[in-house]
Write an enzyme that holds these catalytic residues in place. Structure first.
Site, mmCIF file in Angstrom:
data_model
loop_
_atom_site.group_PDB
_atom_site.id
_atom_site.type_symbol
_atom_site.label_atom_id
_atom_site.label_comp_id
_atom_site.label_asym_id
_atom_site.label_seq_id
_atom_site.Cartn_x
_atom_site.Cartn_y
_atom_site.Cartn_z
ATOM 1 N N CYS A 12 10.507 17.412 -46.469
ATOM 2 C CA CYS A 12 10.709 17.451 -47.825
ATOM 3 C C CYS A 12 10.847 19.142 -48.317
ATOM 4 O O CYS A 12 10.333 19.633 -49.069
ATOM 5 C CB CYS A 12 9.341 17.167 -48.753
ATOM 6 S SG CYS A 12 8.932 15.636 -48.494
ATOM 7 N N GLU A 13 11.992 19.505 -47.666
ATOM 8 C CA GLU A 13 12.692 20.694 -47.890
ATOM 9 C C GLU A 13 13.917 20.561 -47.812
ATOM 10 O O GLU A 13 14.587 20.035 -46.934
ATOM 11 C CB GLU A 13 12.325 21.620 -46.760
ATOM 12 C CG GLU A 13 10.889 22.012 -46.635
ATOM 13 C CD GLU A 13 10.477 23.329 -47.453
ATOM 14 O OE1 GLU A 13 11.306 24.369 -47.518
ATOM 15 O OE2 GLU A 13 9.494 22.983 -48.117
ATOM 16 N N PRO B 17 10.368 36.705 -18.966
ATOM 17 C CA PRO B 17 11.561 35.728 -19.590
ATOM 18 C C PRO B 17 10.581 34.558 -20.207
ATOM 19 O O PRO B 17 9.716 33.857 -19.455
ATOM 20 C CB PRO B 17 12.165 35.446 -18.631
ATOM 21 C CG PRO B 17 11.470 35.497 -17.411
ATOM 22 C CD PRO B 17 10.382 36.704 -17.747
ATOM 23 N N GLY C 4 13.178 38.140 -23.514
ATOM 24 C CA GLY C 4 14.238 38.293 -24.553
ATOM 25 C C GLY C 4 15.709 37.857 -24.146
ATOM 26 O O GLY C 4 16.550 38.279 -24.795
ATOM 27 N N TYR D 56 15.836 30.770 -38.048
ATOM 28 C CA TYR D 56 16.985 31.837 -37.736
ATOM 29 C C TYR D 56 18.262 31.268 -37.821
ATOM 30 O O TYR D 56 19.160 32.017 -37.211
ATOM 31 C CB TYR D 56 16.554 32.253 -36.232
ATOM 32 C CG TYR D 56 15.233 32.255 -35.823
ATOM 33 C CD1 TYR D 56 14.247 33.118 -36.509
ATOM 34 C CD2 TYR D 56 14.697 31.655 -34.570
ATOM 35 C CE1 TYR D 56 12.853 33.229 -35.664
ATOM 36 C CE2 TYR D 56 13.399 31.782 -34.058
ATOM 37 C CZ TYR D 56 12.394 32.613 -34.787
ATOM 38 O OH TYR D 56 11.378 32.558 -34.142
ATOM 39 N N ARG E 118 13.199 26.127 -35.673
ATOM 40 C CA ARG E 118 14.251 27.222 -35.407
ATOM 41 C C ARG E 118 15.668 27.300 -36.182
ATOM 42 O O ARG E 118 15.904 28.403 -36.528
ATOM 43 C CB ARG E 118 14.658 27.257 -34.026
ATOM 44 C CG ARG E 118 13.213 27.461 -33.027
ATOM 45 C CD ARG E 118 13.731 27.529 -31.399
ATOM 46 N NE ARG E 118 14.262 28.788 -31.344
ATOM 47 C CZ ARG E 118 15.688 28.551 -31.053
ATOM 48 N NH1 ARG E 118 16.118 27.553 -31.016
ATOM 49 N NH2 ARG E 118 16.486 29.822 -30.920
HETATM 50 C C1 LIG Z 1 5.783 40.305 -25.514
HETATM 51 C C2 LIG Z 1 6.770 39.321 -25.338
HETATM 52 N N1 LIG Z 1 7.163 39.035 -23.859
HETATM 53 C C3 LIG Z 1 8.145 38.083 -23.919
HETATM 54 C C4 LIG Z 1 8.550 37.225 -24.812
HETATM 55 C C5 LIG Z 1 9.287 36.236 -24.332
HETATM 56 O O1 LIG Z 1 10.546 36.263 -24.949
HETATM 57 P P1 LIG Z 1 11.772 35.273 -24.634
HETATM 58 O O2 LIG Z 1 11.209 33.929 -24.903
HETATM 59 O O3 LIG Z 1 12.752 35.672 -25.632
HETATM 60 O O4 LIG Z 1 12.363 35.800 -23.229
HETATM 61 C C6 LIG Z 1 8.028 37.561 -26.153
HETATM 62 C C7 LIG Z 1 8.532 36.722 -27.309
HETATM 63 O O5 LIG Z 1 8.276 36.893 -28.263
HETATM 64 C C8 LIG Z 1 7.260 38.572 -26.269
HETATM 65 O O6 LIG Z 1 6.775 38.765 -27.514
#
Ligand SMILES: Cc1ncc(COP(=O)(O)O)c(C=O)c1O
Length: 460
Positions: A367-368, A297, A254, A340, A336
């Site tokens: 087509c959106e 990551p 994340g 989002y 994306r």
């Molecule tokens: C369990 C888990 N780990 C890692 C990630 C990787 O997230 P990011 O790409 O934001 O680092 C995700 C993304 O959905 C996830 O669900």
């Protein structure tokens, strides 16, 4: 784009070795993008191999002793698996398809973690057959299913995904640390402890630790520290109730990346030392040994390594001023922005323009009405059909989330490294698209036209 005669580093969010060269050329690790687009066609995803490797190394050096599991959902193909393997990372995978890529690339199964809130029987069978290092349990019902596929002689190591009740500042679609959501088991409701009890009852399972993933594209360290302390408290509670000291703690991924020049990112050089220090302090306070830390990551490894090249197809003036610039890709290769509101930097490449900048919206071909790849970006006013546009930061969740909407074939992926370009995923073809259609190809013949037969298994 560039009015100087010497190459100028692009800087984030472009790849590390990306420079603006003379005549408006974008050169990534020695490879000129205009020539690459001519050779491979557009749209085309470009992945900078050394960028990926740099980021893997940055993680390993900022978190010594921790395991870094690259989240393959961000971008996966066999070549990427090879880079991850060579850099000494683990792989976090979430389906039998992702497992097949890792397996056929020869990735060591003991360094694979398997995730999923709805792992199908096929996913679990693939994970168990491969002998993956960890399966991350996401629901109570799954415990018996994993145990049934393991044995006392060959027990399966599992982690338990918990929801630590941490709220984060990110798009609701990627916030996963709060209580009310589809992933993991709640700590506060007691579901997590109940799952621990059930896993410990199974001699076919070995519970190695706890996992959480609190969201994606996060910019702050603090929510990770809060989650970490809650997980350590749960480790202490498990020890007190069951006399079991778990020795792994996985904080998921994340970590946010910059999407604009000078934009905020959750840099691992900032995150790593704070995690390590907080983990030590929290464990000391509970009199627990320090568990092995995992992070996962995805975006932070892959996003900035990738660029997508599109060709401009059409230009249309907008009623309120500005223009729509329609390109030969769209939400099928990058959903994306529509999903989002994700932002990507956009640049004209391959020619230098002295025209004044004008606000433009880059429209996809689908087509959106919502298929807009970038809203209100500044581009030279003389952008015209045939021009090449580069989008930055498309290495994560672009190729991985691509679809065949409008039966548009998915673009190829080309890796660049030290002046060389290499096709690592070929473009999809119309034959690929037609190969899954089981009805006989022949209706048009009755209308006096001929139809090329498309051969595929199952069809004569
Ligand atoms: C369990 C888990 N780990 C890692 C990630 C990787 O997230 P990011 O790409 O934001 O680092 C995700 C993304 O959905 C996830 O669900």
């Amino acid at each position: 784009m560039d009015s100087t005669q010497t190459p100028v580093p692009c800087g984030a969010p472009w790849p590390h070795r990306a420079v603006w060269a003379t005549a408006g050329e974008l050169v990534i690790d020695g490879v000129a993008m205009a020539a690459l687009a001519r050779r491979y066609g557009t749209p085309v995803y470009v992945m900078a191999e050394r960028d990926v490797r740099d980021r893997c190394r940055a993680y390993r050096s900022a978190l010594p002793g921790a395991e870094i599991a690259y989240a393959g959902k961000a971008f996966l193909c066999r070549e990427m698996v090879r880079w991850i393997e060579e850099e000494g990372l683990w792989l976090d995978l979430a389906s039998s398809g992702e497992l097949a890529v890792a397996r056929t690339a020869g990735f060591p199964p003991e360094r694979v973690l398997v995730h999923g809130n709805a792992k199908t029987p096929r996913d679990l069978a693939a994970a168990l057959d491969l002998g993956v290092g960890r399966i991350v349990v996401d629901s109570i019902g799954e415990i018996n299913r994993i145990a049934a596929g393991a044995s006392r002689a060959r027990p399966q190591r599992v982690m338990l995904r918990v929801t630590p009740g941490v709220t984060t500042r990110t798009h609701p679609a990627v916030a996963t640390g709060g209580e009310d959501q589809k992933f993991g088991l709640s700590i506060s409701s007691g579901a997590a402890l109940e799952a621990v009890r059930r896993v410990l009852d199974h001699p076919e399972l070995v519970l190695t630790g706890l996992h959480c993933h609190i969201g994606s594209q996060l910019g702050e360290v603090r929510p990770y520290l809060i989650a970490l302390r809650r997980l350590v408290a749960l480790l202490a509670e498990i020890r007190d109730r069951h006399g079991r000291v778990l020795d792994e703690l996985n904080l998921g991924g994340g970590h946010g990346v910059a999407t604009r020049p000078g934009g905020a990112a959750l840099d691992v050089t900032r995150l790593g030392p704070r995690l390590t220090a907080t983990l030590r302090a929290a464990c000391a306070a509970c009199d627990l040994p320090v568990p092995r830390l995992f992070v996962e990551p995805g975006r932070a490894i892959a996003a900035a390594a990738g660029v997508t090249l599109y060709r401009v197809v059409a230009i249309k003036a907008r009623p309120g001023g500005g223009a729509y610039v329609a390109v030969d890709g769209g939400m099928s290769d990058n959903p994306r922005p529509a999903l989002y509101g994700a932002h990507h930097e956009v640049a004209l490449v391959g020619r230098r323009s002295e025209a004044p900048l004008r606000t433009m919206t880059i429209a996809g071909r689908h087509c959106e009405a919502g298929d807009l790849l970038a809203a209100d970006v500044a581009l030279p006013a003389d952008v015209r059909p045939g021009d090449l546009l580069a989008f930055a930061g498309t290495g994560a969740y672009n190729h991985a989330m691509a679809s065949n909407y409008n039966l548009v074939a998915r673009p190829p992926v080309v890796a660049v490294r030290a002046g060389t370009a290499r096709l690592i995923v070929r473009a999809e073809t119309e034959a690929d698209l037609l190969a899954r259609d089981m009805a006989p190809a022949g209706v048009a013949v009755r209308q006096g036209r001929t139809v090329e037969p498309v051969g595929h298994p199952g069809k004569g």
